[in-house]
Design an enzyme around this catalytic site. Structure first.
Site, PDB file in Angstrom:
ATOM      1  N   GLY A  10       0.839  -1.203   0.000  1.00 26.49           N
ATOM      2  CA  GLY A  10       0.000   0.000   0.000  1.00 26.49           C
ATOM      3  C   GLY A  10       0.867   1.243   0.000  1.00 26.49           C
ATOM      4  O   GLY A  10       1.942   1.243   0.595  1.00 26.49           O
ATOM      5  N   ILE A 127       1.437   3.096   7.091  1.00 24.16           N
ATOM      6  CA  ILE A 127       0.699   4.033   7.950  1.00 24.16           C
ATOM      7  C   ILE A 127       0.261   3.325   9.226  1.00 24.16           C
ATOM      8  O   ILE A 127      -0.024   3.966  10.221  1.00 24.16           O
ATOM      9  CB  ILE A 127      -0.521   4.666   7.244  1.00 24.16           C
ATOM     10  CG1 ILE A 127      -1.577   3.614   6.889  1.00 24.16           C
ATOM     11  CG2 ILE A 127      -0.099   5.455   6.023  1.00 24.16           C
ATOM     12  CD1 ILE A 127      -2.936   4.226   6.561  1.00 24.16           C
ATOM     13  N   ASP A 128       0.211   1.974   9.183  1.00 23.60           N
ATOM     14  CA  ASP A 128      -0.287   1.219  10.341  1.00 23.60           C
ATOM     15  C   ASP A 128       0.688   1.207  11.523  1.00 23.60           C
ATOM     16  O   ASP A 128       0.303   0.890  12.638  1.00 23.60           O
ATOM     17  CB  ASP A 128      -0.573  -0.241   9.939  1.00 23.60           C
ATOM     18  CG  ASP A 128      -1.772  -0.365   9.009  1.00 23.60           C
ATOM     19  OD1 ASP A 128      -2.367   0.674   8.676  1.00 23.60           O
ATOM     20  OD2 ASP A 128      -2.098  -1.499   8.613  1.00 23.60           O
ATOM     21  N   GLY A 171      -5.910   0.126  10.010  1.00 22.79           N
ATOM     22  CA  GLY A 171      -5.230  -0.615  11.074  1.00 22.79           C
ATOM     23  C   GLY A 171      -5.651  -2.060  10.957  1.00 22.79           C
ATOM     24  O   GLY A 171      -6.640  -2.488  11.532  1.00 22.79           O
ATOM     25  N   ARG A 172      -4.919  -2.778  10.116  1.00 20.88           N
ATOM     26  CA  ARG A 172      -5.278  -4.162   9.795  1.00 20.88           C
ATOM     27  C   ARG A 172      -5.055  -5.109  10.978  1.00 20.88           C
ATOM     28  O   ARG A 172      -5.961  -5.834  11.384  1.00 20.88           O
ATOM     29  CB  ARG A 172      -4.427  -4.616   8.612  1.00 20.88           C
ATOM     30  CG  ARG A 172      -4.649  -6.002   8.147  1.00 20.88           C
ATOM     31  CD  ARG A 172      -3.694  -6.324   7.031  1.00 20.88           C
ATOM     32  NE  ARG A 172      -4.075  -5.670   5.793  1.00 20.88           N
ATOM     33  CZ  ARG A 172      -5.031  -6.113   4.975  1.00 20.88           C
ATOM     34  NH1 ARG A 172      -5.693  -7.205   5.285  1.00 20.88           N
ATOM     35  NH2 ARG A 172      -5.307  -5.481   3.865  1.00 20.88           N
ATOM     36  N   GLU A 224     -10.156  -0.806  11.486  1.00 23.87           N
ATOM     37  CA  GLU A 224     -10.823  -1.711  10.538  1.00 23.87           C
ATOM     38  C   GLU A 224     -10.604  -3.191  10.855  1.00 23.87           C
ATOM     39  O   GLU A 224     -11.408  -4.037  10.511  1.00 23.87           O
ATOM     40  CB  GLU A 224     -10.330  -1.426   9.116  1.00 23.87           C
ATOM     41  CG  GLU A 224      -8.839  -1.674   8.995  1.00 23.87           C
ATOM     42  CD  GLU A 224      -8.268  -1.444   7.609  1.00 23.87           C
ATOM     43  OE1 GLU A 224      -9.016  -1.245   6.661  1.00 23.87           O
ATOM     44  OE2 GLU A 224      -7.031  -1.483   7.500  1.00 23.87           O
ATOM     45  N   GLN A 275      -6.792   8.483   4.552  1.00 23.67           N
ATOM     46  CA  GLN A 275      -5.683   8.485   5.529  1.00 23.67           C
ATOM     47  C   GLN A 275      -4.326   8.221   4.885  1.00 23.67           C
ATOM     48  O   GLN A 275      -3.282   8.464   5.469  1.00 23.67           O
ATOM     49  CB  GLN A 275      -5.911   7.382   6.581  1.00 23.67           C
ATOM     50  CG  GLN A 275      -7.122   7.590   7.435  1.00 23.67           C
ATOM     51  CD  GLN A 275      -7.619   6.284   8.029  1.00 23.67           C
ATOM     52  OE1 GLN A 275      -7.268   5.953   9.149  1.00 23.67           O
ATOM     53  NE2 GLN A 275      -8.416   5.524   7.295  1.00 23.67           N
TER      54      GLN A 275
HETATM   55  O1  F6P Z   1      -1.214  -1.877   5.314  1.00 23.52           O
HETATM   56  C1  F6P Z   1      -1.632  -0.592   5.193  1.00 23.52           C
HETATM   57  C2  F6P Z   1      -3.091  -0.519   4.885  1.00 23.52           C
HETATM   58  O2  F6P Z   1      -3.378   0.828   4.748  1.00 23.52           O
HETATM   59  C3  F6P Z   1      -4.027  -1.215   5.886  1.00 23.52           C
HETATM   60  O3  F6P Z   1      -4.323  -0.447   7.007  1.00 23.52           O
HETATM   61  C4  F6P Z   1      -5.232  -1.516   5.053  1.00 23.52           C
HETATM   62  O4  F6P Z   1      -5.938  -2.624   5.556  1.00 23.52           O
HETATM   63  C5  F6P Z   1      -4.637  -1.829   3.726  1.00 23.52           C
HETATM   64  O5  F6P Z   1      -3.409  -1.147   3.648  1.00 23.52           O
HETATM   65  C6  F6P Z   1      -5.560  -1.454   2.574  1.00 23.52           C
HETATM   66  O6  F6P Z   1      -4.969  -1.881   1.410  1.00 23.52           O
HETATM   67  P1  F6P Z   1      -5.555  -1.657  -0.055  1.00 23.52           P
HETATM   68  O7  F6P Z   1      -5.289  -0.232  -0.417  1.00 23.52           O
HETATM   69  O8  F6P Z   1      -4.797  -2.581  -0.913  1.00 23.52           O
HETATM   70  O9  F6P Z   1      -7.012  -1.931   0.015  1.00 23.52           O
END
Ligand code: F6P
Length: 343
Positions: A10, A127-128, A171-172, A224, A275
């Site tokens: 990401g 960002i997490d 925030g995975r 999330e 974000q």
């Molecule tokens: O790992 C960073 C992150 O921003 C997570 O918080 C989020 O779940 C994920 O990337 C979203 O990824 P994508 O843009 O591929 O949907």
């Protein structure tokens, strides 16, 4: 020596600041820098690359996204001969070392190539803020700032309408953004992946606030990746090449439950990619620049198999494995401070 730089996973505010710093410092060391486009995808067939010079990377310090593009391509997953293709292309392009800027997935791939003999240097990004090995990742400060501003704005509309508003942030696996932005924005409840959600307790906090503290609105911040103590919260089962579920939906579930149980009108706002997009904060630009300069210095010193990391106030080199060895979850003592303000 010719080196290759790539950004994977990401995107994250500050990636361009790292690229610029690697190029500027790299040129001082006499390194020729090549930009690989679209993460690890750019080292498969056909390789996607551009020469990166001081001129080509001028004026990008403050820009969000990444001039190199990014992808979640995992060469160890697809195609079957992905790793051989990458090794062949690095050789054909005469690349002596790779600077991989990424999170757990990109650095996990970098670690594997490092053990296969590629000269690899990592730069931690997400960002997490959930990477072990570094006290902070760039992009986190920007995301927290955006989420905090959103929570401030939600406060005034929640109060005007006497509503509960649930704000879903990214925030995975870890709730760093939720905890920091929730604390900074004065959230009444903060829900994170590290603490299974007890919806009855959440509703009790809100009822208590409304009944005994003369408040008629509440703000709930949820990461999330937060999950219920009893049931699975994932609503969208689409997987990426690293096997991650595409998240989203927990905020709506929580909002529905709160409204049903308390009778208070409840709304939800999902901040999502807002974000991650846009210009990095000054703090992230500085951290990203320090990481980039350090990464170029590591290449010049021949310090491979390591990544740049922040320890205290110093930028140091740590083993690449350390970045992905374990997840950096929210410090319980920090969450305990946030909890003082719940309900
Ligand atoms: O790992 C960073 C992150 O921003 C997570 O918080 C989020 O779940 C994920 O990337 C979203 O990824 P994508 O843009 O591929 O949907």
């Amino acid at each position: 020596m010719k080196i290759a730089v790539l950004t994977g996973g990401g995107d994250c505010p500050g990636l361009n600041a790292v690229i610029r710093a690697v190029v500027r410092r790299g040129e001082q060391h006499g390194l020729e820098v090549m930009g690989i486009r679209e993460g690890w995808r750019g080292l498969l067939d056909p390789p996607l690359h551009d020469r990166l010079t001081r001129e080509a990377t001028s004026g990008i310090l403050h820009l969000g996204g990444t001039i190199l593009g990014t992808s979640r391509t995992n060469p160890f997953k697809k195609p079957a001969n992905g790793p051989e293709m990458v090794l062949k292309n690095l050789k054909a392009l005469n690349v002596g070392a790779v600077v991989a800027i990424g999170g757990e997935d990109t650095l996990g791939v970098a670690t594997k190539f490092s053990s296969m003999g590629i000269n690899m240097v990592g730069v931690p990004k997400t960002i997490d803020n959930d990477l072990s090995g570094t006290d902070l990742t760039f992009g986190f400060d920007t995301a927290v700032g955006i989420a905090t501003e959103a929570i401030d704005r939600l406060h005034s509309t929640a109060e005007a309408h006497k509503r509960v508003i649930v704000c879903e942030v990214m925030g995975r696996h870890a709730g760093w953004i939720a905890t920091h932005a929730g604390m900074a924005g004065g959230a009444d409840v903060i829900l994170i992946p590290e603490r299974p959600i007890d919806i009855e307790k959440v509703c009790e906090h809100i009822r208590n606030r409304h009944r005994t503290q003369g408040k008629n609105f509440s703000i709930v911040v949820v990461a999330e990746g937060a999950k219920f103590a009893q049931k699975e919260s994932t609503v969208n089962e689409k997987l990426d090449e690293f096997g991650h579920v595409r998240l989203g939906g927990i905020g709506q579930q929580i909002a529905d439950m709160i409204e049903q149980r308390t009778g208070y009108e409840t709304r939800v706002t999902v901040l999502g990619h807002i974000q991650r997009g846009g210009t990095p904060t000054a703090f992230d630009r500085v951290l990203a620049t320090r990481f980039g300069v350090h990464a170029a210095d590591m290449v010049a010193r021949g310090e491979f198999g390591k990544m740049a990391a922040l320890r205290g106030t110093q930028i140091v080199s740590v083993a690449l494995q350390e970045a992905t060895a374990q997840l950096k979850t929210v410090d319980p003592t920090l969450y305990a401070v946030a909890e003082v303000f719940f309900g």
